[in-house]
Design a protein around this motif. Structure first.
Motif: not given
Length: 128
Positions: A112-121
């Motif tokens: 999962e790519y959370d571009l807004r929060n610059e996180r990778l799951g």
């Protein structure tokens, strides 16, 4: 994978594996992958270390052996497995740093790519 990360990684892999398996430099020359190991005559491959990526923010991801080694040369007399993480040749200078986890390393993972929060799951799954 950038050379300054790749080289210590493969040196440690070879150090941990050399007591159980010999290097197959012929396979390395043919495939361009390194390191490669002769696993001929082995019914159950063992002795390969865990590969764990440590991400910024504290997340760790353990990669199963089958996601970083592949049988690349096998006939009736010999079998070889090679490390599937790659790097640029030593003579290539890149603008890095960069590490790309390819489709081989990411088999059986949901990402999962959370571009807004610059996180990778990521979550290991048995994908079909």
């Amino acid at each position: 994978m950038t050379r300054h990360v790749f080289e210590p990684l493969i040196n440690e892999l070879v150090s941990q594996v050399k007591k159980n398996y010999s290097r197959d430099v012929d396979a390395e020359a043919k495939t361009g992958l390194t390191p490669c190991f002769d696993i001929s005559g082995v019914k159950t491959v063992s002795g390969f270390p865990e590969l764990k990526f440590h991400f910024k923010g504290g997340a760790d991801m353990s990669i199963p052996v089958e996601n970083y080694l592949a049988v690349v040369d096998g006939d009736q007399s010999s079998t070889t497995t090679c490390f599937t993480v790659v790097s640029d040749p030593p003579e290539v200078v890149t603008g890095g740093p960069a590490i790309i986890l390819g489709n081989f390393q990411m088999q059986n993972y949901y990402v999962e790519y959370d571009l807004r929060n610059e996180r990778l799951g990521f979550n290991q799954q048995q994908c079909r």
